[in-house]
Design a protein around this motif. Structure first.
Motif, PDB file in Angstrom:
ATOM      1  N   CYS A 178       0.836  -1.198   0.000  1.00  0.00           N
ATOM      2  CA  CYS A 178       0.000   0.000   0.000  1.00  0.00           C
ATOM      3  C   CYS A 178       0.874   1.251   0.000  1.00  0.00           C
ATOM      4  CB  CYS A 178      -0.929   0.006   1.212  1.00  0.00           C
ATOM      5  SG  CYS A 178      -2.033   1.440   1.245  1.00  0.00           S
ATOM      6  N   PRO A 179       0.619   2.209  -0.924  1.00  0.00           N
ATOM      7  CA  PRO A 179       1.484   3.388  -1.026  1.00  0.00           C
ATOM      8  C   PRO A 179       0.957   4.643  -0.335  1.00  0.00           C
ATOM      9  CG  PRO A 179       0.141   3.230  -2.983  1.00  0.00           C
ATOM     10  CD  PRO A 179      -0.284   2.090  -2.078  1.00  0.00           C
ATOM     11  N   VAL A 229       9.973   0.141  -4.901  1.00  0.00           N
ATOM     12  CA  VAL A 229       9.500   1.497  -4.628  1.00  0.00           C
ATOM     13  C   VAL A 229      10.532   2.506  -5.104  1.00  0.00           C
ATOM     14  CG1 VAL A 229       8.085   0.834  -2.632  1.00  0.00           C
ATOM     15  CG2 VAL A 229      10.448   1.531  -2.279  1.00  0.00           C
ATOM     16  N   ASP A 230      10.027   3.655  -5.528  1.00  0.00           N
ATOM     17  CA  ASP A 230      10.869   4.798  -5.900  1.00  0.00           C
ATOM     18  C   ASP A 230      12.025   4.407  -6.816  1.00  0.00           C
ATOM     19  OD1 ASP A 230       9.148   6.505  -4.563  1.00  0.00           O
ATOM     20  OD2 ASP A 230      10.237   6.351  -2.681  1.00  0.00           O
ATOM     21  N   ASP A 231      13.264   4.627  -6.356  1.00  0.00           N
ATOM     22  CA  ASP A 231      14.427   4.410  -7.218  1.00  0.00           C
ATOM     23  C   ASP A 231      14.993   2.995  -7.143  1.00  0.00           C
ATOM     24  OD1 ASP A 231      14.358   7.080  -8.052  1.00  0.00           O
ATOM     25  OD2 ASP A 231      15.562   7.726  -6.339  1.00  0.00           O
ATOM     26  N   GLN A 232      14.314   2.104  -6.443  1.00  0.00           N
ATOM     27  CA  GLN A 232      14.805   0.735  -6.369  1.00  0.00           C
ATOM     28  C   GLN A 232      14.821   0.084  -7.754  1.00  0.00           C
ATOM     29  OE1 GLN A 232      12.114  -1.144  -3.437  1.00  0.00           O
ATOM     30  NE2 GLN A 232      13.932  -1.609  -2.234  1.00  0.00           N
ATOM     31  N   ASP A 233      15.791  -0.785  -7.978  1.00  0.00           N
ATOM     32  CA  ASP A 233      15.775  -1.628  -9.165  1.00  0.00           C
ATOM     33  C   ASP A 233      14.778  -2.754  -8.903  1.00  0.00           C
ATOM     34  OD1 ASP A 233      16.880  -2.848 -11.680  1.00  0.00           O
ATOM     35  OD2 ASP A 233      17.394  -4.422 -10.253  1.00  0.00           O
ATOM     36  N   PRO A 234      13.707  -2.856  -9.687  1.00  0.00           N
ATOM     37  CA  PRO A 234      12.660  -3.838  -9.380  1.00  0.00           C
ATOM     38  C   PRO A 234      13.166  -5.272  -9.311  1.00  0.00           C
ATOM     39  CG  PRO A 234      11.873  -2.259 -10.995  1.00  0.00           C
ATOM     40  CD  PRO A 234      13.342  -2.012 -10.834  1.00  0.00           C
ATOM     41  N   GLU A 235      14.046  -5.629 -10.217  1.00  0.00           N
ATOM     42  CA  GLU A 235      14.554  -6.995 -10.202  1.00  0.00           C
ATOM     43  C   GLU A 235      15.235  -7.318  -8.883  1.00  0.00           C
ATOM     44  OE1 GLU A 235      17.961  -9.561 -12.529  1.00  0.00           O
ATOM     45  OE2 GLU A 235      16.788  -8.107 -13.661  1.00  0.00           O
ATOM     46  N   SER A 288       3.594   6.724   7.052  1.00  0.00           N
ATOM     47  CA  SER A 288       3.879   7.348   8.339  1.00  0.00           C
ATOM     48  C   SER A 288       3.892   6.328   9.462  1.00  0.00           C
ATOM     49  CB  SER A 288       2.849   8.448   8.638  1.00  0.00           C
ATOM     50  OG  SER A 288       1.561   7.894   8.821  1.00  0.00           O
ATOM     51  N   GLY A 289       3.207   5.209   9.258  1.00  0.00           N
ATOM     52  CA  GLY A 289       3.182   4.162  10.264  1.00  0.00           C
ATOM     53  C   GLY A 289       4.223   3.082  10.057  1.00  0.00           C
ATOM     54  N   ARG A 290       5.104   3.267   9.061  1.00  0.00           N
ATOM     55  CA  ARG A 290       6.171   2.325   8.742  1.00  0.00           C
ATOM     56  C   ARG A 290       5.612   0.942   8.384  1.00  0.00           C
ATOM     57  NH1 ARG A 290      11.126   0.040  12.441  1.00  0.00           N
ATOM     58  NH2 ARG A 290      12.588  -0.422  10.757  1.00  0.00           N
ATOM     59  N   PHE A 291       4.635   0.947   7.514  1.00  0.00           N
ATOM     60  CA  PHE A 291       4.174  -0.319   6.952  1.00  0.00           C
ATOM     61  C   PHE A 291       3.634  -0.055   5.557  1.00  0.00           C
ATOM     62  CE2 PHE A 291       0.840   1.327   9.754  1.00  0.00           C
ATOM     63  CZ  PHE A 291      -0.310   1.277   8.986  1.00  0.00           C
ATOM     64  N   GLY A 292       3.256  -1.110   4.871  1.00  0.00           N
ATOM     65  CA  GLY A 292       2.862  -0.961   3.481  1.00  0.00           C
ATOM     66  C   GLY A 292       4.072  -1.010   2.563  1.00  0.00           C
ATOM     67  N   ALA A 293       3.986  -0.293   1.430  1.00  0.00           N
ATOM     68  CA  ALA A 293       5.005  -0.388   0.381  1.00  0.00           C
ATOM     69  C   ALA A 293       6.385   0.053   0.836  1.00  0.00           C
ATOM     70  CB  ALA A 293       4.571   0.435  -0.833  1.00  0.00           C
ATOM     71  N   ILE A 329       5.462   4.484  -6.308  1.00  0.00           N
ATOM     72  CA  ILE A 329       6.227   5.733  -6.275  1.00  0.00           C
ATOM     73  C   ILE A 329       5.752   6.531  -5.067  1.00  0.00           C
ATOM     74  CG2 ILE A 329       6.935   7.770  -7.561  1.00  0.00           C
ATOM     75  CD1 ILE A 329       7.746   5.066  -8.807  1.00  0.00           C
ATOM     76  N   LEU A 330       6.526   6.466  -4.002  1.00  0.00           N
ATOM     77  CA  LEU A 330       6.113   7.084  -2.747  1.00  0.00           C
ATOM     78  C   LEU A 330       6.385   8.580  -2.727  1.00  0.00           C
ATOM     79  CD1 LEU A 330       7.433   4.332  -0.300  1.00  0.00           C
ATOM     80  CD2 LEU A 330       5.195   4.506  -1.416  1.00  0.00           C
ATOM     81  N   LYS A 331       7.315   9.011  -3.566  1.00  0.00           N
ATOM     82  CA  LYS A 331       7.687  10.425  -3.602  1.00  0.00           C
ATOM     83  C   LYS A 331       7.210  11.030  -4.918  1.00  0.00           C
ATOM     84  CE  LYS A 331      11.853   9.326  -0.945  1.00  0.00           C
ATOM     85  NZ  LYS A 331      13.333   9.252  -0.974  1.00  0.00           N
TER      86      LYS A 331
END
Length: 337
Positions: A96-97, A140-146, A103-108, A172-174
């Motif tokens: 979940c994004p 998420v964001d700039d991570q390499d998906p693989e 803010s709760g440090r869970f999800g995506a 994409i969280l940002k």
């Protein structure tokens, strides 16, 4: 461990949508689809109104509980409570994004902490006898998906987790809203195909962008299961074909038959003080594409919110759908003689 649920077809957990009334409605359409709760935080389970948060009707079974959280001990305790309520699976939300989730440090955002996710899953698995599963993104964001997807899956598999529901998009969280995160990041089914091919011993369920049963059937050639979200919610009539097309059973459930089967549930909840609108809101798309569908939606939307609205509203709406006159005449629940 108890008998494992079938992951061949499931309806996604969707916040504010897949509540107990929605699941009861979906269940009259499909006996075999695995249904999920809305995401519930582990803290809410431990400190909130558990009956309100976790209670469900036996007719909904099989139902999986989706938890949100990042504290292993708290998640384990919440999972035990969920198992005691009768849920057939405990699933951890790592996809979940929303800002509230971050803010709760869970999800995506937990895609960034695969070691912590594995620790959480190990705690859940040790706490319950039902299957413990993960629903994640590919990154998420700039991570390499693989790298991010395989790292997360391998870490959890090392903790004994065997089933993963993968939403085949980055989050994409940002810079993107939760709504935009459902459509804008491109789908990468091929990456998830590779995950299944290279980790054949794991159960891999594909989620994201599956719009109908034709697509679902085609994708089952490559995956252990498919999970539909918005498509199943906005066009619930397709669920009436799931048992026949996905599970090979003989009968389909028509929208008219689903309405008739759902009415006893509606009557029972009305007697408990539940508002009609809380139940009919999940039925609006049932006759999508049918003549009379607009009148069906209008009657349910307008009349269900009126004081004293009863199941007769549903019957009047059904009578407006082309070809449903015979069925509507036979339904007398909530209607004066």
């Amino acid at each position: 461990m108890t008998d494992s649920p079938s992951y061949r077809f499931s309806v996604a957990p969707m916040m504010d949508w897949t509540d107990r009334h929605c699941r009861s409605f979906h269940r009259v359409l499909s006996r075999r689809a695995l249904l999920y709760s809305e995401m519930v935080t582990s803290a809410a389970v431990l400190h909130g109104d558990r009956q309100w948060l976790l209670g469900f009707d036996a007719a909904e079974y099989p139902v999986a509980l989706q938890l949100g959280g990042s504290d292993p001990a708290e998640l384990a305790a919440a999972a035990r409570i969920g198992e005691d309520f009768g849920y057939r699976e405990v699933n951890l939300n790592v996809g979940c994004p929303s800002d509230r989730v971050q803010s709760g440090r869970f999800g995506a955002c937990l895609m960034l902490e695969p070691g912590l996710v594995a620790e959480c899953m190990a705690a859940i698995r040790q706490a319950v006898q039902v299957p413990a599963t993960v629903k994640c993104r590919i990154g998420v964001d700039d991570q390499d998906p693989e790298a991010s997807l395989f790292t997360l899956v391998d870490a959890c598999a090392g903790a004994g987790i065997a089933t993963f529901v993968v939403h085949a998009r980055k989050a994409i969280l940002k810079g993107l809203s939760p709504k935009e995160n459902r459509d804008i990041p491109p789908l990468d089914y091929d990456l998830v195909r590779r995950l299944k091919r290279e980790r054949p011993g794991l159960t891999i369920v594909l989620n994201g962008g599956i719009g109908d049963l034709d697509a679902a059937e085609a994708l089952l050639a490559d995956f252990d299961g498919v999970m539909l979200g918005r498509a199943a919610y906005h066009d619930p009539g397709l669920l009436g074909e799931v048992d026949a097309r996905i599970f090979g059973e003989a009968a389909t459930v028509t929208p008219e038959a689903a309405v008739e089967a759902y009415l006893p549930y509606v009557e029972a909840r009305l007697a408990e003080g539940v508002s009609l609108a809380a139940m009919t809101r999940h039925m609006l798309g049932l006759f999508q594409g049918r003549r009379g569908a607009r009148a069906w939606r209008r009657i349910l939307t307008v009349e269900s919110v009126r004081p004293g609205a009863d199941a007769g509203v549903i019957i009047r709406a059904l009578a407006e759908v082309a070809g449903s006159g015979v069925q509507a005449q036979g339904l007398t629940v909530g209607v004066e003689a």
